[in-house]
Enzyme design. Sequence first.
Site, PDB file in Angstrom:
ATOM      1  N   GLU A  32     -35.470 -33.677  11.216  1.00 13.20           N
ATOM      2  CA  GLU A  32     -34.059 -33.424  11.529  1.00 13.20           C
ATOM      3  C   GLU A  32     -33.892 -32.831  12.917  1.00 13.20           C
ATOM      4  OE1 GLU A  32     -32.781 -35.348   9.453  1.00 13.20           O
ATOM      5  OE2 GLU A  32     -31.323 -34.047   8.431  1.00 13.20           O
TER       6      GLU A  32
ATOM      7  N   THR B 187     -23.766 -36.781  15.705  1.00 20.39           N
ATOM      8  CA  THR B 187     -23.844 -35.428  15.137  1.00 20.39           C
ATOM      9  C   THR B 187     -23.660 -34.382  16.237  1.00 20.39           C
ATOM     10  OG1 THR B 187     -25.391 -36.245  13.497  1.00 20.39           O
ATOM     11  CG2 THR B 187     -25.279 -33.879  13.746  1.00 20.39           C
TER      12      THR B 187
END
Lengths: 310, 310
Positions: free
Chosen positions: A130, A183
């Site tokens: 991530e 994001t």
Amino acid sequence: MHTNKIKLFCPATIANISCGFDVLGVALDAVGDEMVIRKAKEKGIKITKLEGQDLPLETHLNVAGVAGMALLEHVDYEDGFEIEIYKKIKAGSGIGSSAASSAGAVWGINQLLGRPFSNVDLVKFAMEGERLASGVAHADNVAPALLGGFTLVRSYDPLDIISIPSPSKLYATVIHPQIEVKTSDSRKILKTNITLADGIKQWGNVGGLIAGLFQEDYELIGRSLVDHIVEPIRSILIPGYDTIKSESLEAGALGCGISGSGPSIFAFSKGETVAKRVAHTMKEIYQKIGVDYDVHVSRINTLGIKPLDQ
Amino acid sequence: MHTNKIKLFCPATIANISCGFDVLGVALDAVGDEMVIRKAKEKGIKITKLEGQDLPLETHLNVAGVAGMALLEHVDYEDGFEIEIYKKIKAGSGIGSSAASSAGAVWGINQLLGRPFSNVDLVKFAMEGERLASGVAHADNVAPALLGGFTLVRSYDPLDIISIPSPSKLYATVIHPQIEVKTSDSRKILKTNITLADGIKQWGNVGGLIAGLFQEDYELIGRSLVDHIVEPIRSILIPGYDTIKSESLEAGALGCGISGSGPSIFAFSKGETVAKRVAHTMKEIYQKIGVDYDVHVSRINTLGIKPLDQ
């Protein structure tokens, strides 16, 4: 007996569940990637195949590679692994595409090594994937991918992941409008400060949502799926958001919010029939305004990553 | 058959339970007021006796009077009630002194009227007593006083109160240093804004605390009893706070925080033995620094207000 090869289903996940921004996620059943992981003579990790998305194959640029390497740093293992990734979750869709690959890699490797780590241990390694994907080592997608069901990231320091029960009739509907929201961009527009009054409402709703999930109280779950802080800002980036939300609720959804950092929108419903009706409602709105979309109706995946027959 | 008179135990309560600022409260068993309420011919409410504290007897200036009148506005009742109040909870102590009287009044009157209202309905009336006491019609003390156990005020608009289970071995220790901190002053020093980062930690902990209470997971309860927002500011007003907290945790408390808006300090422990040890530790600290105190060790009161033999 350890096998040398494993095939996996790596679920899509919804993070930032309304009031549970940055802490609450859930695993889905109806959409996910597949991965094949096999032991190899060469040390380290090699991504030997990547289908379905145009993503880097180099180990240090691939989230599965990076997450897998983070695990390997913590074991004494002389050989390596080869990974094939069959992406079905679109990158940038907001339903945990990078998390599925990161979590799948560490889950599968752990399995082939005879499970030296618990699923909770694996969260830390998957978070490194991530970090590569978004710049932040967040856990709110990899935790539900690895543990299944709803997960709460209570704390990062130390990492503390809590599994929350999933009411048996709870279904998710997710629609992904085919637009790109990064994001990182989606993080940038958030304010650094919030009012204490909004904070109080938010943690009141988190408390209600957790209680609702424990009590299988669908009404309470619905009343608690409220976000006073992030949704008002991020929803601006998602075409037709307000209409999708109000009409989904009208169609019977318990609640509706932004999945991850968007642009996917999720709704929770009691029962598959309602969840499908919500999907139909969402589709019609995007057809009307001319936005391409994918839509998924899914029961809650309480197992997380699952081995598939090979 | 309805009786004409009722005697009540009205429990002390802890509100603002660490991360649950403004939303989470709990009722105690070892400390509370007594009240006697009887039907009377004269319309309205008359406070006929008030012992233990120097508080106004006039109905519109007394929290029991105001709360009771709020209830009577919603029923068709020709006669009235007389109330005797035997205060044992000190006003300004931070363990819900005004809430005990407000909640007791409406609970007792409702009982004598044959229970036209549910306990949740009664919260709204009791909140009017809180409005008189502090200027804010908060529910986080009256809700646990009326419903017992832990309560979550999920929302005020509409009012939504959720009962949360109480683990059977959970005990509270509360120490009240004999200094005055007014709720209104204690509110003034709070900041209007908080960082999003602190907010996320707070709602992560609220989620963890609620999950811990449902699962009877004492360790998780302890890890979640963290407050990044209010405690750092308000604890400055409480003498010896940091020492009391650190030594209570050392003595085995699961967590420790400010009760209500202070100055009382609460700790939760698993089992009465630990809770008593924590009380001893707290006492010693105040004896050392020369602060007068009251201390209470109590199991969680899961019933709330209780009728007493007359």
